[in-house]
Design a protein around this motif. Structure first.
Motif: not given
Length: 840
Positions: A602, A811, A597, A643-645, A648, A604-605, A600, A690
């Motif tokens: 997320s 996702r 996590s 799903s995190v860039s 990031q 998606d998290e 910020s 990710s």
């Protein structure tokens, strides 16, 4: 763009009617919002928290006989969820009768013309108003306080007539949890370098901003409460959902909406939306409130939002979007900072934007003024012609019933031999909560020359909310023209993995009304293979099996998963598999799962947490600092990256944007720790964006064909695609095709030898477990150049040292919608890789 102003606030813009100008004058014995707060309403750098907002509405109810406030449930985090009802004393004394007449208008079946005419004549128009679903859209809670006070106290017009003709059902906040989180963080940071910085977490526990994507799936407590109020308690005729948008475009968006128009929506309801919005544009422009737009930005295609789903229930659903400030800090916008409303060519007068705002300071109180002005226009229009709007609601319901009776499909059937009873139960539950009638076939049911087993679920089209069912059950085909910017397809049975069929002709058979989801699936038997020699067993065809598997593993049972053969997908205690051809996988304990996590928030998290919590899968939250500390195998067996860039993940929040406790990402030591974790035996699962980070970290020979030259012309911002599982033990028992939600996702091919050498990638064997279908890829929605991803990999796995990585290009837990692919997550997290393949 400047943000703060040290001077006094400029004079308020003229409000649309004299009653608003006189609003500062206190009513006899009724506390004003400003008096309650001890400061002017909407003052710069100040917000009202849930205690201040809720206590004011309770106080108003105690001081005014025109207000009733009730706690109608608890939020996700346990706060009171309030409903305020405001009308004349006579109307409040007759609420039961008003609700009864509203229910007749919503469902006129079985009532004669005289009864229907009396419901229109003697009823009162019920209007829902919802504030601050998105907690960073901060003006609405204070606007709602002022609106409630005006409705309760003003003797001016239109407020007096509004009380007589309307019943206003006001939700002071649709997200009290988020309101408190935003206010607390802003109060902590105002006056510091971090003023108006983003939260460290989601403002809605699981969904964040996606709470306005939950209105047909009903995963969240707050959504379920309002849905119950809408379709079981009140049956309103009008709904106004109050929102904010970015700072630099129009000051306020009002309907009409832009094209495309979903063909399932009633034309009378759409015309009503257009008429009320156009009148508001006139009223606000005449009052000197510049910068109001219409017919831009927001469409009437997609389903799932708080103003979209009511429209499919014959309710006039209205959205306003005001320009934002920086939480409560004013912003200064020069003319050069301003952009045209979406869909217009430039920042200039237009039929859809007749009076552009010239620029200047924009404050929290400005938002409140514009929203109040819209509310006054809306309520005035409704009160002046109450009978018209009530008759329009009745007409829409009658048209919906007639369309279901005369047009195909005349029903939808969910056969009792569906693979996943738990998914059918969930489908039935959301339909029932949304006011839809369900029936169960007592014996066989016949439709269009085919027979379906007893216990099958039948959803008739000739009911008031038949258009809602049709819009959820049919395959969407986005119309030609401009491409969609978001969701284009959402066919609910596909997303849940439920087999449904349309009945063109009237179904034949004895049908009994189902009142609960349990009743609806009583005849669903699930997996018919019956491995009688095993005794106790679970079939992963049923989504509930994963929860029961977790319990077995918590009880320290050894469990065998059957990966192939007649019993593929079956779970049995111990090692009770007849032969090796069934490719058994032995589970010897519950893995320790960590879910990453970022600091910020997320979404998606959040949705991954929702899936794990809903299926009772234990996990711990891990932060950047946990991963940077290394030695991950001391605490984890499985690490899930939502799903995190890549940026990031590596960089996190920048220095100076938030306190230093929450800055930085994984680079370099956290990334090194993740690589070492996998290389020494850990399991890494990456979702969506990710996966690109993991491919780079582990030097995997994969190319995402949706990017670069190969991806030119490809676009799929949000649709349901078909995928095909490979023959592999981890895919044992999966359906021949799976529906997945593709939203700007990835699709992979293997690198050529030359590409691999040039990129310096390892010659790692990558196993594809799920592919995007090579033909008939699009199931529902819109995709441009589908051949780019057709046949490419959607879920792959690769060994890295002693460990393994699972990469999902999409996702699987998307917004809690895509239950058909939840099983893939559980397989990746809980099932071991086949032992004979680990050494290859």
């Amino acid at each position: 763009m400047k943000r703060r102003s040290d001077g006094l606030r400029g004079a308020l813009l003229a409000l649309p009617l004299a009653s608003l100008m006189a609003a500062a004058a206190p009513a006899q014995g009724v506390t004003t919002p400003g008096e309650h707060l001890g400061r002017p309403l909407g003052v710069d750098f100040e917000l009202a928290d849930w205690e201040e907002v809720s206590s004011y509405h309770r106080l108003l109810a105690a001081e005014s006989p025109r207000v009733q406030v009730e706690r109608v449930g608890s939020t996700t985090e346990g706060r009171d969820f309030l409903r305020s009802v405001i009308s004349s004393e006579a109307n409040l004394a007759n609420l039961e009768g008003i609700r009864r007449r509203a229910a007749i208008l919503a469902d006129p079946r079985g009532h004669d013309a005289e009864t229907l005419a009396a419901a229109v004549e003697d009823g009162r128009l019920i209007v829902f108003v919802s504030c601050a679903m998105h907690a960073t859209e901060t003006a609405a809670p204070q606007m709602g306080m002022q609106l409630a006070w005006l409705l309760a106290t003003s003797e001016d017009e239109p407020w007096k007539s509004v009380r007589d003709e309307l019943v206003i059902v006001l939700f002071p906040s649709l997200n009290p949890d988020g309101l408190d989180h935003v206010v607390s963080w802003y109060r902590e940071t105002v006056g510091t370098p971090y003023e108006a910085s983003g939260l460290l977490k989601l403002y809605q526990y699981y969904a964040g901003h996606d709470n306005n994507r939950d209105w047909f799936m009903l995963t969240q407590a707050e959504t379920r409460i309002v849905t119950q109020e809408l379709y079981s308690v009140w049956h309103p005729q009008v709904y106004w959902d109050v929102h904010q948008q970015g700072s630099t475009r129009e000051r306020l968006f009002v309907p009409p909406f832009r094209d495309p128009l979903n063909p399932n929506l009633d034309p009378g309801v759409i015309a009503a939306i257009d008429a009320l919005g156009s009148r508001a544009l006139l009223d606000l422009t005449r009052a000197g409130l510049s910068g109001v737009s219409t017919g831009v930005s927001y469409d009437m295609w997609w389903n799932g939002g708080n103003r979209n789903v009511p429209v499919r229930h014959n309710i006039v659903g209205l959205l306003t979007e005001a320009a934002s400030v920086d939480i409560a800090s004013p912003v200064f916008l020069s003319r050069g900072d301003l952009s045209a409303p979406r869909g217009l060519g430039g920042y200039a007068p237009s039929n859809r934007f007749p009076d552009p705002w010239p620029g200047g300071w924009w404050r929290l109180r400005d938002i409140i003024d514009y929203e109040l002005a819209f509310g006054e226009s809306l309520f005035g229009s409704l009160a002046r012609e109450r009978r018209l709007w009530m008759q329009n609601a009745l007409d829409a319901a009658q048209r919906a019933i007639e369309a279901g009776r005369e047009d195909a499909p005349r029903a939808w059937i969910v056969p009792a031999d569906n693979r996943d009873p738990a998914a059918v139960r969930r489908l039935a539950a959301v339909l029932l909560a949304s006011g839809v009638e369900l029936y169960v076939a007592e014996g066989e049911v016949e439709a269009d020359g085919r027979r379906w087993p007893a216990g099958s679920l039948v959803v008739r089209s000739d009911q008031p909310y038949g258009a809602h069912v049709k819009d959820l059950f049919e395959v969407q085909r986005y119309p030609a023209g401009d491409p969609p910017y978001d969701v284009a397809g959402w066919t609910l049975p596909l997303l849940l993995g439920v087999h449904r069929l349309e009945a063109i002709e009237e179904p034949l058979g004895e049908l009994v009304r189902a009142r609960t989801a349990a009743d609806a699936i009583a005849g669903f038997s699930g997996d018919p293979r019956m491995p009688y020699e095993f005794g106790e067993w679970l079939s992963t065809w049923d989504s509930d099996a994963w929860t029961r598997l977790v319990r077995w593993l918590q009880e320290e049972k050894r469990v065998t998963f059957v990966g192939a053969g007649r019993r593929a997908g079956v779970l049995v205690p111990g090692e009770q598999v007849a032969n090796e051809d069934e490719q058994p996988l032995l589970l010897e304990g519950l893995p320790r799962i960590g879910l990453y996590s970022p600091w910020s928030g997320s979404m998606d998290e959040g949705w991954m947490r929702w899936v794990l919590d809903t299926w009772d899968v234990p996990y711990v939250t891990v932060r950047n600092e946990h991963l940077r500390a290394g030695a991950l195998d001391d605490m984890l067996d499985v690490l899930i990256l939502p799903s995190v860039s890549s940026r990031q993940l590596d960089a996190g929040r920048s220095e100076g944007s938030v306190p230093s406790d929450f800055t930085r990402g994984l680079a370099p030591e956290g990334a090194v720790a993740v690589e070492e974790f996998v290389r020494t035996g850990g399991r890494l699962i990456t979702l969506g964006s990710s996966s690109a980070w993991a491919i780079d970290l582990l030097r995997l020979p994969l190319v995402d064909v949706t990017r670069g030259e190969e991806g030119e012309g490809f676009s799929c911002p949000g649709s349901v695609l078909r995928a095909i599982p490979e023959e592999h033990p981890l895919c044992g028992g999966l359906a021949p095709s799976l529906a997945l939600f593709f939203s700007r996702s990835a699709a992979w091919r293997g690198m050529t030898d030359d590409e691999r050498k040039e990129a310096g990638r390892e010659d790692t064997e990558v196993t594809t477990l799920l592919r995007y279908a090579p033909t008939r890829l699009l199931l529902s929605g819109w995709v441009e150049s589908p051949q780019v991803v057709a046949g490419k990999s959607a879920w792959v796995s690769a060994a890295h040292g002693e460990g393994r990585v699972h990469l999902f290009g999409f996702r699987p837990q998307y917004r809690g919608w895509s239950q058909a692919t939840f099983s893939l997550l559980f397989r990746a997290a809980l099932l071991p890789w086949p032992a004979e393949e680990e050494g290859e």
